[in-house]
Design a protein around this motif. Structure first.
Motif, PDB file in Angstrom:
ATOM      1  N   GLU A 152       0.821  -1.207   0.000  1.00 45.22           N
ATOM      2  CA  GLU A 152       0.000   0.000   0.000  1.00 45.22           C
ATOM      3  C   GLU A 152       0.856   1.259   0.000  1.00 45.22           C
ATOM      4  O   GLU A 152       0.469   2.296  -0.540  1.00 45.22           O
ATOM      5  CB  GLU A 152      -0.922  -0.010   1.230  1.00 45.22           C
ATOM      6  N   SER A 153       2.053   1.173   0.585  1.00 42.96           N
ATOM      7  CA  SER A 153       2.915   2.348   0.693  1.00 42.96           C
ATOM      8  C   SER A 153       3.277   2.909  -0.671  1.00 42.96           C
ATOM      9  O   SER A 153       3.326   4.132  -0.864  1.00 42.96           O
ATOM     10  CB  SER A 153       4.194   1.990   1.457  1.00 42.96           C
ATOM     11  N   LEU A 154       3.535   2.045  -1.654  1.00 45.35           N
ATOM     12  CA  LEU A 154       3.854   2.504  -3.009  1.00 45.35           C
ATOM     13  C   LEU A 154       2.585   2.820  -3.785  1.00 45.35           C
ATOM     14  O   LEU A 154       2.523   3.811  -4.526  1.00 45.35           O
ATOM     15  CB  LEU A 154       4.681   1.449  -3.743  1.00 45.35           C
ATOM     16  N   ARG A 155       1.591   1.984  -3.645  1.00 44.69           N
ATOM     17  CA  ARG A 155       0.339   2.180  -4.381  1.00 44.69           C
ATOM     18  C   ARG A 155      -0.321   3.505  -3.997  1.00 44.69           C
ATOM     19  O   ARG A 155      -0.920   4.185  -4.828  1.00 44.69           O
ATOM     20  CB  ARG A 155      -0.598   1.017  -4.106  1.00 44.69           C
ATOM     21  N   GLY A 156      -0.175   3.883  -2.716  1.00 43.52           N
ATOM     22  CA  GLY A 156      -0.828   5.095  -2.236  1.00 43.52           C
ATOM     23  C   GLY A 156      -0.263   6.376  -2.820  1.00 43.52           C
ATOM     24  O   GLY A 156      -0.973   7.390  -2.899  1.00 43.52           O
ATOM     25  N   ILE A 157       1.016   6.378  -3.227  1.00 42.49           N
ATOM     26  CA  ILE A 157       1.618   7.596  -3.785  1.00 42.49           C
ATOM     27  C   ILE A 157       1.706   7.536  -5.309  1.00 42.49           C
ATOM     28  O   ILE A 157       2.232   8.453  -5.936  1.00 42.49           O
ATOM     29  CB  ILE A 157       3.015   7.849  -3.188  1.00 42.49           C
ATOM     30  N   ALA A 158       1.195   6.463  -5.888  1.00 42.87           N
ATOM     31  CA  ALA A 158       1.313   6.281  -7.343  1.00 42.87           C
ATOM     32  C   ALA A 158       0.186   6.994  -8.075  1.00 42.87           C
ATOM     33  O   ALA A 158      -0.989   6.889  -7.706  1.00 42.87           O
ATOM     34  CB  ALA A 158       1.303   4.794  -7.688  1.00 42.87           C
ATOM     35  N   LEU A 159       0.547   7.705  -9.131  1.00 44.53           N
ATOM     36  CA  LEU A 159      -0.462   8.220 -10.055  1.00 44.53           C
ATOM     37  C   LEU A 159      -1.070   7.071 -10.838  1.00 44.53           C
ATOM     38  O   LEU A 159      -2.225   7.132 -11.251  1.00 44.53           O
ATOM     39  CB  LEU A 159       0.166   9.233 -11.019  1.00 44.53           C
ATOM     40  N   GLY A 160      -0.293   6.029 -11.036  1.00 47.30           N
ATOM     41  CA  GLY A 160      -0.775   4.864 -11.752  1.00 47.30           C
ATOM     42  C   GLY A 160       0.378   4.028 -12.246  1.00 47.30           C
ATOM     43  O   GLY A 160       1.549   4.324 -11.984  1.00 47.30           O
ATOM     44  N   ARG A 226      -2.039  14.286 -15.593  1.00 55.29           N
ATOM     45  CA  ARG A 226      -2.518  15.527 -14.968  1.00 55.29           C
ATOM     46  C   ARG A 226      -3.869  15.296 -14.301  1.00 55.29           C
ATOM     47  O   ARG A 226      -4.128  15.799 -13.202  1.00 55.29           O
ATOM     48  CB  ARG A 226      -2.622  16.639 -16.012  1.00 55.29           C
ATOM     49  N   ALA A 227      -4.729  14.532 -14.974  1.00 59.70           N
ATOM     50  CA  ALA A 227      -6.047  14.235 -14.398  1.00 59.70           C
ATOM     51  C   ALA A 227      -5.918  13.422 -13.116  1.00 59.70           C
ATOM     52  O   ALA A 227      -6.653  13.647 -12.145  1.00 59.70           O
ATOM     53  CB  ALA A 227      -6.902  13.488 -15.417  1.00 59.70           C
ATOM     54  N   ARG A 228      -4.987  12.482 -13.092  1.00 59.82           N
ATOM     55  CA  ARG A 228      -4.787  11.675 -11.884  1.00 59.82           C
ATOM     56  C   ARG A 228      -4.270  12.540 -10.734  1.00 59.82           C
ATOM     57  O   ARG A 228      -4.676  12.369  -9.584  1.00 59.82           O
ATOM     58  CB  ARG A 228      -3.797  10.545 -12.169  1.00 59.82           C
ATOM     59  N   ALA A 229      -3.365  13.477 -11.047  1.00 60.68           N
ATOM     60  CA  ALA A 229      -2.868  14.384 -10.007  1.00 60.68           C
ATOM     61  C   ALA A 229      -4.011  15.248  -9.467  1.00 60.68           C
ATOM     62  O   ALA A 229      -4.133  15.438  -8.252  1.00 60.68           O
ATOM     63  CB  ALA A 229      -1.749  15.255 -10.565  1.00 60.68           C
TER      64      ALA A 229
END
Length: 432
Positions: A152-160, A226-229
């Motif tokens: 979760e630590s990586l997934r949580g900061i990932a845009l995708g 940009r949309a994910r951010a």
């Protein structure tokens, strides 16, 4: 058959005081607390699936958007090639797991690999980076990779995540595996781009677009990122300055012949058609037989601008349709608008309908939606071809034009190999 190479250890390397040297003693000094620097993951089916070239192309795309980028490889066995190519692509900070203190991450505890990645990300942030592209070695079945994708630590900061694959079956399995692990898979790339048939099959199987390395380098995924951010900013991370810079970053100048693929108005018009069909489906009506429309209109926000939706009278007296409270995922909109076949368009529309919380459309409703959207895209393609013909005539009269890519892009592609050998990387998008 040649016999396997035999290696005889001669000893350990030490300093002048006789102390054993270890890369752990030379790791970056940043802390290993969870970082806030956003990341994009480059994952794949196996070695040589195209992960490094995908990461390299993402770096180039971010640089063209005016962002400062870190390129990190957080697992594997140390070698220079992967770090050299991303540095050639313009990455501002280039680090791998050796900089986190590992000679190799093979059989290393995953919690230590995570902390090593945190050190690298915090070091990149301290040095002014806005975003990091992270490559994770090997395929999803490799031991450390299979555990890291669950973190979760990586997934949580990932845009995708962008998934690199050899073939459609690998793409389908990889996308399904990552989605089941909670990842937002934004696109497919990799060596599958060498096969037009494989590209069509993968797009139809996953509902995602397959991007070539040239498209990624030109910034074709920038609207999605940009949309994910922006989505993350709106969902509890409004104080993250890195996300703000990504959301506000510029749209890279596209190569001639690819402007149509990035028309925001086309995407807004497409979503308007989708909204109309979903409303008819909700009312149990078919196109051409809907209830008289009132003057009531509602606005549906999207990553590409507000969509103005006309509501039938029966709805205008109450609340808006439930799907209008959800923003359609940018990657699914892109997959639909860029679909090369009706099958790929149908698959991406199915994913969009599901993401909006709507029940599956009937066969007739889906047929009407696909046909209407396809006609819209064909009309735009026709105009694009006419414009391209006029440009070609002007170029003939004006003399030879400069290549849209500079020498650096050529170096990257020559170094890494070409996915679609012999093809024109900037040919207009075709439909079949």
């Amino acid at each position: 058959m040649l016999a396997p190479t035999k290696i005889t250890p001669l000893g350990l390397i030490g300093d002048k005081f006789g102390r054993r040297l270890n890369v752990w003693d030379y790791k970056v000094s940043s802390d290993d607390l969870p970082p806030s620097l956003p990341i994009v993951l480059s994952l794949g089916t196996s070695m040589n699936a195209g992960k490094t070239l995908t990461a390299t192309s993402l770096v180039r795309g971010f640089k063209k958007a005016g962002l400062k980028v870190a390129a990190l490889k957080i697992t594997g066995t140390g070698s220079g090639g992967d770090t050299w190519i991303v540095r050639d692509a313009g990455a501002d900070i280039v680090l791998d797991f050796t900089d986190a203190g590992f000679a190799t991450t093979y059989l290393a505890p995953v919690d230590l690999i995570e902390k090593g990645a945190f050190r690298l990300l915090n070091h990149a942030a301290e040095n002014g980076c806005d975003v990091a592209v992270i490559e994770i070695a090997d395929g999803l079945q490799q031991k450390e990779t299979s555990e890291l994708i669950l973190a979760e630590s990586l997934r949580g900061i990932a845009l995708g995540a962008i998934f690199a694959s050899y073939d459609a079956m690998g793409a389908k399995y990889g996308v399904d595996t990552l989605r089941a692990a909670g990842h937002k898979v934004l696109a497919i790339s990799g060596r599958i781009g060498r096969s037009p048939l494989g590209v069509r099959e993968a797009e139809e199987a996953t509902g995602l677009h397959v991007y070539s390395p040239w498209e990624l380098q030109d910034g074709a995924l920038s609207p999605v990122l940009r949309a994910r951010a922006s989505e993350k900013l709106a969902n509890g991370q409004s104080n993250n300055p890195y996300l703000r810079r990504i959301a506000d970053s510029s749209n890279p100048t596209m190569a001639i012949g690819q402007g149509r693929a990035h028309s925001s108005q086309l995407r807004v018009d497409f979503l308007g058609k989708l909204a109309h069909e979903l409303i008819l489906a909700e009312l149990g009506e078919t196109p051409g037989h809907g209830r008289p429309a009132s003057d009531s209109r509602a606005t549906w926000p999207s990553p590409f601008g507000s969509v103005l939706v006309t509501l039938p009278e029966v709805l205008s007296q109450g609340s808006n349709p439930a799907f209008m409270s959800i923003q359609a995922p940018a990657e699914m909109i892109e997959a639909a608008v860029l679909a090369k076949t009706r099958g790929a368009l149908k698959s991406s529309l199915g994913s969009l309908v599901q993401a909006l919380g709507c029940p599956p459309l009937s066969a007739t409703q889906m047929y009407n939606l696909v046909s209407g959207a396809w006609s819209m895209f064909e009309a735009v393609d026709h105009d694009e071809r006419l414009l391209g013909a006029n440009r070609h005539q002007q170029n003939v009269l004006a003399g030879p034009a400069l290549s849209p890519h500079d020498d650096l892009d050529g170096m990257i592609m020559n170094f890494s190999g070409i996915f679609n050998e012999g093809g024109d990387q900037h040919a207009p998008l075709g439909r079949a």
